[in-house]
Design a protein around this motif. Sequence first.
Motif, PDB file in Angstrom:
ATOM      1  N   THR A 224      62.651  47.874  25.331  1.00 33.77           N
ATOM      2  CA  THR A 224      61.821  48.901  25.547  1.00 33.77           C
ATOM      3  C   THR A 224      62.715  50.078  26.073  1.00 33.77           C
ATOM      4  OG1 THR A 224      59.713  47.948  25.986  1.00 33.77           O
ATOM      5  CG2 THR A 224      59.623  50.274  26.290  1.00 33.77           C
ATOM      6  N   VAL A 225      62.852  51.412  25.154  1.00 37.36           N
ATOM      7  CA  VAL A 225      63.763  52.551  25.777  1.00 37.36           C
ATOM      8  C   VAL A 225      63.126  53.567  26.427  1.00 37.36           C
ATOM      9  CG1 VAL A 225      65.239  52.129  23.675  1.00 37.36           C
ATOM     10  CG2 VAL A 225      63.503  53.715  23.346  1.00 37.36           C
ATOM     11  N   SER A 226      62.006  53.569  26.496  1.00 36.27           N
ATOM     12  CA  SER A 226      61.193  54.868  27.269  1.00 36.27           C
ATOM     13  C   SER A 226      61.415  54.610  28.562  1.00 36.27           C
ATOM     14  CB  SER A 226      59.874  54.823  26.828  1.00 36.27           C
ATOM     15  OG  SER A 226      59.158  53.554  27.670  1.00 36.27           O
ATOM     16  N   ASN A 227      61.361  55.718  29.510  1.00 36.46           N
ATOM     17  CA  ASN A 227      61.699  55.591  30.968  1.00 36.46           C
ATOM     18  C   ASN A 227      60.430  54.889  31.543  1.00 36.46           C
ATOM     19  OD1 ASN A 227      64.096  56.933  30.875  1.00 36.46           O
ATOM     20  ND2 ASN A 227      63.139  59.018  30.780  1.00 36.46           N
ATOM     21  N   GLN A 228      59.196  55.297  31.156  1.00 35.11           N
ATOM     22  CA  GLN A 228      58.022  54.504  31.973  1.00 35.11           C
ATOM     23  C   GLN A 228      57.443  53.469  30.813  1.00 35.11           C
ATOM     24  OE1 GLN A 228      56.644  55.141  35.154  1.00 35.11           O
ATOM     25  NE2 GLN A 228      55.476  53.320  34.273  1.00 35.11           N
ATOM     26  N   LYS A 229      57.958  52.069  31.116  1.00 39.31           N
ATOM     27  CA  LYS A 229      57.355  50.969  30.183  1.00 39.31           C
ATOM     28  C   LYS A 229      55.925  50.674  30.629  1.00 39.31           C
ATOM     29  CE  LYS A 229      62.190  49.602  29.699  1.00 39.31           C
ATOM     30  NZ  LYS A 229      62.644  50.554  30.102  1.00 39.31           N
ATOM     31  N   VAL A 230      55.286  50.261  29.747  1.00 38.99           N
ATOM     32  CA  VAL A 230      53.911  49.981  29.976  1.00 38.99           C
ATOM     33  C   VAL A 230      53.715  48.485  29.249  1.00 38.99           C
ATOM     34  CG1 VAL A 230      51.418  50.417  29.287  1.00 38.99           C
ATOM     35  CG2 VAL A 230      53.043  52.223  29.637  1.00 38.99           C
ATOM     36  N   ILE A 231      53.098  47.709  29.985  1.00 40.51           N
ATOM     37  CA  ILE A 231      53.008  46.144  29.418  1.00 40.51           C
ATOM     38  C   ILE A 231      51.501  45.990  29.662  1.00 40.51           C
ATOM     39  CG2 ILE A 231      53.584  43.752  29.654  1.00 40.51           C
ATOM     40  CD1 ILE A 231      56.303  44.698  30.719  1.00 40.51           C
ATOM     41  N   VAL A 232      50.985  45.538  28.368  1.00 40.68           N
ATOM     42  CA  VAL A 232      49.578  45.052  28.493  1.00 40.68           C
ATOM     43  C   VAL A 232      49.510  43.705  28.723  1.00 40.68           C
ATOM     44  CG1 VAL A 232      47.157  45.004  27.467  1.00 40.68           C
ATOM     45  CG2 VAL A 232      48.778  47.175  27.181  1.00 40.68           C
ATOM     46  N   ILE A 233      48.666  43.045  29.679  1.00 40.57           N
ATOM     47  CA  ILE A 233      48.545  41.604  29.780  1.00 40.57           C
ATOM     48  C   ILE A 233      46.794  41.236  29.807  1.00 40.57           C
ATOM     49  CG2 ILE A 233      48.930  39.620  31.511  1.00 40.57           C
ATOM     50  CD1 ILE A 233      51.338  40.869  32.546  1.00 40.57           C
ATOM     51  N   THR A 234      46.495  40.422  28.874  1.00 42.20           N
ATOM     52  CA  THR A 234      45.221  39.948  28.708  1.00 42.20           C
ATOM     53  C   THR A 234      44.568  38.591  29.251  1.00 42.20           C
ATOM     54  OG1 THR A 234      45.344  39.311  26.396  1.00 42.20           O
ATOM     55  CG2 THR A 234      44.896  41.525  26.970  1.00 42.20           C
ATOM     56  N   ASP A 235      46.038  37.664  29.383  1.00 41.64           N
ATOM     57  CA  ASP A 235      45.752  36.308  29.963  1.00 41.64           C
ATOM     58  C   ASP A 235      46.137  35.799  31.123  1.00 41.64           C
ATOM     59  OD1 ASP A 235      48.302  36.886  29.434  1.00 41.64           O
ATOM     60  OD2 ASP A 235      48.938  34.849  28.417  1.00 41.64           O
ATOM     61  N   ILE A 236      46.100  36.888  32.148  1.00 41.34           N
ATOM     62  CA  ILE A 236      46.399  36.498  33.495  1.00 41.34           C
ATOM     63  C   ILE A 236      45.197  37.313  34.268  1.00 41.34           C
ATOM     64  CG2 ILE A 236      47.722  36.916  35.373  1.00 41.34           C
ATOM     65  CD1 ILE A 236      49.959  36.300  33.580  1.00 41.34           C
ATOM     66  N   ASP A 237      44.611  36.528  35.359  1.00 41.79           N
ATOM     67  CA  ASP A 237      43.398  37.314  36.008  1.00 41.79           C
ATOM     68  C   ASP A 237      44.241  38.142  36.960  1.00 41.79           C
ATOM     69  OD1 ASP A 237      41.585  35.723  34.968  1.00 41.79           O
ATOM     70  OD2 ASP A 237      41.597  34.164  36.652  1.00 41.79           O
ATOM     71  N   VAL A 238      43.251  39.326  37.235  1.00 42.31           N
ATOM     72  CA  VAL A 238      44.043  40.458  38.224  1.00 42.31           C
ATOM     73  C   VAL A 238      44.532  39.703  39.621  1.00 42.31           C
ATOM     74  CG1 VAL A 238      43.117  42.321  39.741  1.00 42.31           C
ATOM     75  CG2 VAL A 238      42.561  42.282  37.239  1.00 42.31           C
ATOM     76  N   GLU A 239      43.615  38.949  40.063  1.00 50.17           N
ATOM     77  CA  GLU A 239      43.890  38.264  41.316  1.00 50.17           C
ATOM     78  C   GLU A 239      45.256  37.423  41.333  1.00 50.17           C
ATOM     79  OE1 GLU A 239      39.881  39.143  41.266  1.00 50.17           O
ATOM     80  OE2 GLU A 239      41.186  37.994  39.919  1.00 50.17           O
ATOM     81  N   VAL A 240      45.328  36.645  40.032  1.00 46.98           N
ATOM     82  CA  VAL A 240      46.695  35.949  39.878  1.00 46.98           C
ATOM     83  C   VAL A 240      47.737  37.069  39.826  1.00 46.98           C
ATOM     84  CG1 VAL A 240      48.077  34.411  38.455  1.00 46.98           C
ATOM     85  CG2 VAL A 240      45.728  33.989  39.297  1.00 46.98           C
ATOM     86  N   PHE A 241      47.801  38.073  39.263  1.00 45.96           N
ATOM     87  CA  PHE A 241      48.734  38.967  38.632  1.00 45.96           C
ATOM     88  C   PHE A 241      49.059  39.685  40.227  1.00 45.96           C
ATOM     89  CE2 PHE A 241      51.118  42.669  37.279  1.00 45.96           C
ATOM     90  CZ  PHE A 241      52.104  42.519  36.475  1.00 45.96           C
ATOM     91  N   THR A 242      48.223  39.851  40.861  1.00 44.51           N
ATOM     92  CA  THR A 242      48.683  40.509  42.471  1.00 44.51           C
ATOM     93  C   THR A 242      49.482  39.721  43.200  1.00 44.51           C
ATOM     94  OG1 THR A 242      46.253  41.437  42.430  1.00 44.51           O
ATOM     95  CG2 THR A 242      47.428  41.226  44.503  1.00 44.51           C
ATOM     96  N   GLU A 243      49.097  38.411  42.969  1.00 43.21           N
ATOM     97  CA  GLU A 243      50.073  37.204  43.759  1.00 43.21           C
ATOM     98  C   GLU A 243      51.326  37.092  43.321  1.00 43.21           C
ATOM     99  OE1 GLU A 243      49.016  35.930  46.687  1.00 43.21           O
ATOM    100  OE2 GLU A 243      47.446  37.111  46.448  1.00 43.21           O
ATOM    101  N   ILE A 244      51.652  37.230  41.902  1.00 42.37           N
ATOM    102  CA  ILE A 244      52.723  37.275  41.374  1.00 42.37           C
ATOM    103  C   ILE A 244      53.473  38.417  41.783  1.00 42.37           C
ATOM    104  CG2 ILE A 244      54.025  37.927  39.093  1.00 42.37           C
ATOM    105  CD1 ILE A 244      51.754  36.476  37.672  1.00 42.37           C
ATOM    106  N   LEU A 245      53.061  39.684  41.958  1.00 43.96           N
ATOM    107  CA  LEU A 245      53.894  40.847  42.562  1.00 43.96           C
ATOM    108  C   LEU A 245      53.906  40.627  44.089  1.00 43.96           C
ATOM    109  CD1 LEU A 245      52.270  43.968  40.628  1.00 43.96           C
ATOM    110  CD2 LEU A 245      54.321  42.683  40.300  1.00 43.96           C
ATOM    111  N   ARG A 246      52.990  39.905  44.672  1.00 41.91           N
ATOM    112  CA  ARG A 246      53.234  39.633  46.141  1.00 41.91           C
ATOM    113  C   ARG A 246      54.549  38.746  46.079  1.00 41.91           C
ATOM    114  NH1 ARG A 246      49.477  40.002  49.993  1.00 41.91           N
ATOM    115  NH2 ARG A 246      47.942  39.404  48.433  1.00 41.91           N
TER     116      ARG A 246
END
Length: 354
Positions: A224-246
């Motif tokens: 992706t060459v744009s400055n602000q990249k956007v990634i859509v995720i549908t197969d991971i729960d919000v709570e789990v993704f929060t822990e990934i970023l933690r």
Amino acid sequence: MSNMINKKPIAGWLKKTDRSTWEWKLDNSCIKDDYGLLYDSVGSPCITTETLEGREIEWKLNIVHLKPNLEGESHLYSVQLSRLTFSKISTAFRLIVKRRSESKYILDSGLLHHTFYGSNHPASREITKSSIIDVVSGKLIDDNLSIICWFFCPTCHVCANADSHAKRICDSLCKLKDDDILLKIIRTSGFGDVEFRVNGKVFRAHQTLLANQSKVFTENFNKTVSNQKVIVITDIDVEVFTEILRFVYFNEVHEIEKYAKGLLAAADKYSMEGLRQICEETMSADLSCQNAVKYLEITDIYELEELKKRVVEFIVSNVEKIMGNLSFLSLKVMKSSLLFGLIQAMGKKLTEMS
């Protein structure tokens, strides 16, 4: 620390990898003098960040050989971040030590908060000499070493948005370490340079830190060459993704029993060996009679062989307590090979006791 008679004030190459991250690269030419002796101290070129008020702050990374032990030899080095000016400032940051040839970090400090009073009061973390120096040749392993410094605090690095909301977040981060801080920051407009849309929730993060943890993210960002990249995720729960970023930002995960399966599945999907490792370590520390059977199934699914052995040993040693726990009922639906292995371990234990 050592007397630093043999020191090299500036060595290696400093690269700014994004708006808040610097990588200091070293090879064998940087750590030895003309006589082939290891320097007591090696310093990086100057790092310059900027406050919200536009004031420049100068920093320096150092690797320092610590004072010898009673036998006259030191096996520890200190990785340090220091201020080059003497005014007092507090900031949050993270230090990572790695080699190009390995995905696993030699050191990951996690998020640190430190008040700097000048160059004589650095923030530091220790690493073993053998983790970076080959004991036979006395040279850097693989002839390379990288130290990454990432500034988290908006008031002292150049990626800050000069607005009161960013400053309030910074002030909260510097004063608190509660569970709400992560959510406040990763959902703040303007934070980071990549946006994730996870089942209706928006998260923001930094590409450099994500790429350091995941080859999959690295490949995705490069496409992706744009400055602000956007990634859509549908197969991971919000709570789990929060822990990934933690994990990415704080080098820890919370509520491992609740999120272990989701986190390990994400670790496999995104090739995040560090996340897999911290899940394994956290599960091991969290092991109890209440979750042992659940963890046994998880270790089998995700092939955590060392932890699996420990869980089996724990179940065998605490079989009476675990049989009285409702979780043991799950053995009825456990796959036959896993149940057979557990029965074998119990039989071996009974034989040893007889």
